[in-house]
Design a protein around this motif. Structure first.
Motif, PDB file in Angstrom:
ATOM      1  N   ASP A   1      -6.549  -5.102   6.745  1.00 25.12           N
ATOM      2  CA  ASP A   1      -7.525  -5.233   7.828  1.00 25.12           C
ATOM      3  C   ASP A   1      -6.843  -5.720   9.110  1.00 25.12           C
ATOM      4  O   ASP A   1      -7.113  -5.227  10.209  1.00 25.12           O
ATOM      5  N   HIS A   2      -5.978  -6.695   8.938  1.00 22.10           N
ATOM      6  CA  HIS A   2      -5.299  -7.246  10.112  1.00 22.10           C
ATOM      7  C   HIS A   2      -4.392  -6.204  10.767  1.00 22.10           C
ATOM      8  O   HIS A   2      -4.389  -6.034  11.990  1.00 22.10           O
TER       9      HIS A   2
ATOM     10  N   SER B   1      -5.842  -3.701  13.093  1.00 25.23           N
ATOM     11  CA  SER B   1      -6.294  -4.110  14.429  1.00 25.23           C
ATOM     12  C   SER B   1      -5.224  -4.820  15.249  1.00 25.23           C
ATOM     13  O   SER B   1      -5.504  -5.278  16.361  1.00 25.23           O
ATOM     14  N   CYS B   2      -4.012  -4.937  14.724  1.00 27.59           N
ATOM     15  CA  CYS B   2      -2.981  -5.711  15.428  1.00 27.59           C
ATOM     16  C   CYS B   2      -1.702  -4.893  15.579  1.00 27.59           C
ATOM     17  O   CYS B   2      -0.937  -4.720  14.623  1.00 27.59           O
ATOM     18  N   SER B   3      -1.482  -4.413  16.766  1.00 29.38           N
ATOM     19  CA  SER B   3      -0.297  -3.573  16.987  1.00 29.38           C
ATOM     20  C   SER B   3       0.988  -4.408  16.925  1.00 29.38           C
ATOM     21  O   SER B   3       2.041  -3.899  16.510  1.00 29.38           O
TER      22      SER B   3
END
Lengths: 256, 161
Positions: free
Chosen positions: A27-28, A31-33
């Protein structure tokens, strides 16, 4: 936003996270480039390491093959230690200890493992024969990874070793480092090794290692024409114990 | 434990591990053979034999280094270079490649080297942790750090060359 640590990302790469943690990390990452970039860097680093090792292994193998060729065409250099390991023999691992279990057999006393532990009867055991040629010299025949390793240790300078191959295309031999005068003669079915004509004796702890060809069914170890040990039908059998030292000729003949 | 099966299944990877660890084919031969010989004296379940063998190989190798004080030579070991000129460029290139990897491995601590090589052989963190005497939860961080260190050593060598 707290970013994922290298430890967590490495565990992700190595599939060491439990399912619940894996979902959270996924999940992380979605959403975290920044963490995706870190993950890519870690993965690239891991792949670099793997690639370096693969390259290392391949280089070692190719060097070995190359040296095999050199050894066969130039008769005046020491064959490399690593020559021809890929071509080594399938033979004896399974039944090599059989000869050692015969009650009353003198071979029982000749069996020596690296820890000098007596071998008990079992078909899967590794066995070795130490012919005990003298206190400082010996021939050890040992099945090893589908090969037969014959180690000739502690012979004096000038010891002549001759290997005649009847049933096999390949054989390799290596002398310890620092034996620049060793000569090798290679021809069809024949590989002859002559130790240095003068100087110190062969190093006892390194010895001469011979690896015999694949598909070998039987063989004998001879000293000056006298059979000292036989390799036959998955067994290693010492014919007798010898106690000589000198310019012995050792013949290892392999054939049906 | 079926020794033959264990031997057949584990020997190639264990030998590869020993060779990568030592850089010396003879040392790899000897320590692996010694480890399997010792295995004969232990009636270990097959699932325990694998990590046990890697520990024994590692310890035997370490003993050799300590006893013979030749660590530097082993880490710098290079494959024998053919003496003939034909295809010498390829041989030299191979030798340099091997030496480069060995130098980079030599830049790691012994623990990190063992850890990365065991990871490369597919050991799980828990197994690595047990062998190295660290907490399983620390292995991920240690692996990441060691890999970066290797890449730095390897990259630095690349730049230097």
């Amino acid at each position: 936003m707290n970013h994922l640590t290298d430890a967590v990302l490495q565990a992700w790469i190595d599939e060491e996270l439990d399912p619940a943690d894996r979902v959270q990390v996924a999940d992380h990452l979605a959403s975290c480039s920044a963490c995706r970039n870190t993950l890519a860097e870690l993965r690239a680093t891991a792949e670099l390491f793997t690639g370096a090792l693969v390259s290392y292994d391949e280089s070692i193998m190719r060097s070995s093959q190359r040296e095999m060729s050199v050894g066969r065409t130039h008769g005046s250099r020491t064959l490399p230690r690593w020559v021809g390991r890929a071509a080594a023999v399938t033979l004896l691992l399974g039944g090599a200890a059989v000869a050692a279990v015969i009650p009353g057999s003198p071979l029982r006393e000749l069996i020596r493992g690296p820890d000098a532990t007596e071998v008990t009867p079992a078909p899967e055991e590794i066995a070795a024969i130490d012919l005990g040629i003298s206190s400082g010299a010996s021939i050890t025949v040992r099945p090893l990874d589908g090969r037969i390793r014959i180690r000739i240790n502690g012979f004096p300078a000038g010891t002549r070793v001759r290997i005649v191959l009847i049933n096999g295309a390949l054989a390799v031999a290596s002398l310890p480092d620092g034996e620049p005068n060793a000569r090798f003669v290679v021809a069809a079915g024949l590989l002859e090794v002559v130790g240095p004509g003068s100087g110190s004796a062969l190093q006892e702890d390194v010895g001469l290692i011979l690896q015999l060809p694949r598909l070998v069914q039987s063989g004998v170890v001879e000293l000056n024409g006298v059979v000292e040990a036989r390799v036959s039908g998955g067994r290693i059998v010492a014919e007798r114990q010898v106690s000589r030292l000198g310019d012995e000729e050792v013949i290892i003949e392999v054939g049906e | 434990m079926d020794f033959q099966t264990t031997y057949r299944d584990l020997y190639p990877a264990l030998h590869r591990f020993a060779l990568r660890l030592s850089g010396d084919p003879d040392v790899a031969d000897d320590v692996v053979q010694e480890a399997f010989t010792r295995l004969l004296e232990h009636d270990l379940p097959s699932d325990e034999a694998r990590p046990w063998l890697y520990v024994v190989v590692t310890n035997l190798y370490r003993d050799r280094i300590r006893n013979r004080e030749r660590r530097g030579r082993l880490l710098a070991a290079q494959p024998p270079v053919p003496e003939v000129p034909e295809a010498a460029d390829l041989a030299v290139e191979r030798a340099e490649r091997v030496a480069r990897v060995r130098r980079a491995l030599g830049g790691l601590s012994e623990r990190d080297r063992r850890m990365l090589l065991m990871r490369e052989e597919g050991f799980k963190y828990a197994e690595i942790a047990e062998v190295l005497g660290v907490r399983p939860t620390s292995v991920g961080a240690l692996v990441a750090r060691a890999l970066k260190r290797f890449a730095r050593e390897y990259g630095t060598l690349d730049e230097a060359e």
